[in-house]
Enzyme design. Structure first.
Site, short mmCIF file in Angstrom:
data_model
loop_
_atom_site.label_atom_id
_atom_site.label_comp_id
_atom_site.label_asym_id
_atom_site.label_seq_id
_atom_site.Cartn_x
_atom_site.Cartn_y
_atom_site.Cartn_z
N SER A 1 4.51 -39.17 -22.92
CA SER A 1 3.90 -38.07 -22.18
C SER A 1 3.94 -36.78 -23.00
O SER A 1 3.45 -36.75 -24.13
CB SER A 1 4.59 -37.92 -20.83
N HIS B 1 1.80 -43.92 -15.37
CA HIS B 1 2.05 -43.04 -16.51
C HIS B 1 3.28 -43.43 -17.32
O HIS B 1 3.60 -42.77 -18.29
CB HIS B 1 2.20 -41.61 -15.99
N ASP C 1 -4.25 -44.16 -15.19
CA ASP C 1 -3.15 -43.20 -15.32
C ASP C 1 -3.63 -41.87 -14.76
O ASP C 1 -4.50 -41.23 -15.35
CB ASP C 1 -2.75 -43.07 -16.79
#
Length: 267
Positions: free
Chosen positions: A95, A245, A217
């Site tokens: 991320s 995610h 996502d």
């Protein structure tokens, strides 16, 4: 300063193997990589850590001024690499850590020699000709909710971020991770994460790079994966058979296979 204690550094795996640094995302800690570590320890020297303000890091080292930009988190990465004298390490960032890794690689090119970007996003807010997945109003509402009731926000958002409604235990784990983070420090990291525009930084990448995206996502839609891939010359884009995610938790087999194949090709 004792960086190992400050960032709760853990080193495992093969002492002679190429270093692989695993970096967690917002509201998480190094435990999120526990399903990936077993796939790496036989051949690689695996380094895990917590950003200051996350996990079991030294909270007294937190500075809102430093950690109000991704540069502060990138310096954590550089500090850990320097403390361990890592050379030509592979940085695996989930991320927001994917973009932190880009900054760290530019700052210390002798330390980081390849990047793996797991569900990356250089900008979460939509822009002309760019889909980040959220409007500016969406993000401001998200941040306001987080700041007014962090525990409530965590309970509501964790299952959405994780996806995989048929496996609610994954959302519960992410919620518990969020809730274990100090709300004031989480507020700073959240604003830094969701308001940063790092698209131009992608142009600085000069190392082999793997971009991993999921089929669905809500935080980093596939348009973002395509944008990151197109912005980094020579990068490899892999679409995992995974939703949500956090594919390293929801689909560890596919995620680990993609990472280990990329690592093997670097040799």
């Amino acid at each position: 300063m004792d960086i190992a204690r400050r960032n709760n550094v853990t080193v495992t795996g093969s002492p002679e193997g190429r270093p692989v640094v695993l970096a967690h995302g917002f509201g998480c800690d190094q435990n999120m990589w526990r399903l990936t570590v077993p796939a790496l320890v036989e051949d690689y020297r695996v380094v895990l850590f917590d950003y200051v303000g996350s996990g079991r890091s030294d909270a007294s080292a937190f500075s809102e001024d430093r950690y109000s930009s991704l540069d502060g988190y990138a310096q954590d990465v550089v500090d850990v690499c320097q403390a361990l004298d890592l050379r030509d390490a592979v940085f695996v960032g989930h991320s927001v850590s994917a973009m932190i890794g880009v900054l760290a690689a530019e700052r210390a090119p002798e330390r980081l020699g390849a990047l793996v970007m797991v569900a990356p996003s250089p900008r979460y807010i939509d822009d002309d000709g760019y889909r980040g997945g959220f409007s500016a109003e969406d993000i401001e509402e998200l941040l306001s909710s987080l700041e007014s009731n962090y525990l409530g926000w965590s309970a509501a958002m964790a299952p959405v971020i994780m996806g995989n409604e048929d496996r609610p235990e994954l959302g519960v784990e992410l919620k518990n991770s969020f809730c274990a983070t100090d709300p004031d420090m989480a507020r700073v990291f959240a604003r830094t994460t969701f308001l940063t525009d790092s698209r131009d930084d992608l142009k600085s990448v000069r190392v082999p790079t793997l971009v991993l995206e999921c089929t669905q996502d809500v935080i980093a839609p596939r348009e973002v994966g395509a944008f990151v891939h197109q912005s980094i010359p020579g990068s490899t884009l892999v679409t995992l058979d995974a939703t949500g995610h956090c594919p390293h938790l929801s689909a560890p087999g596919a995620t680990n296979q993609a990472i280990t194949a990329f690592l093997a090709a670097l040799r």
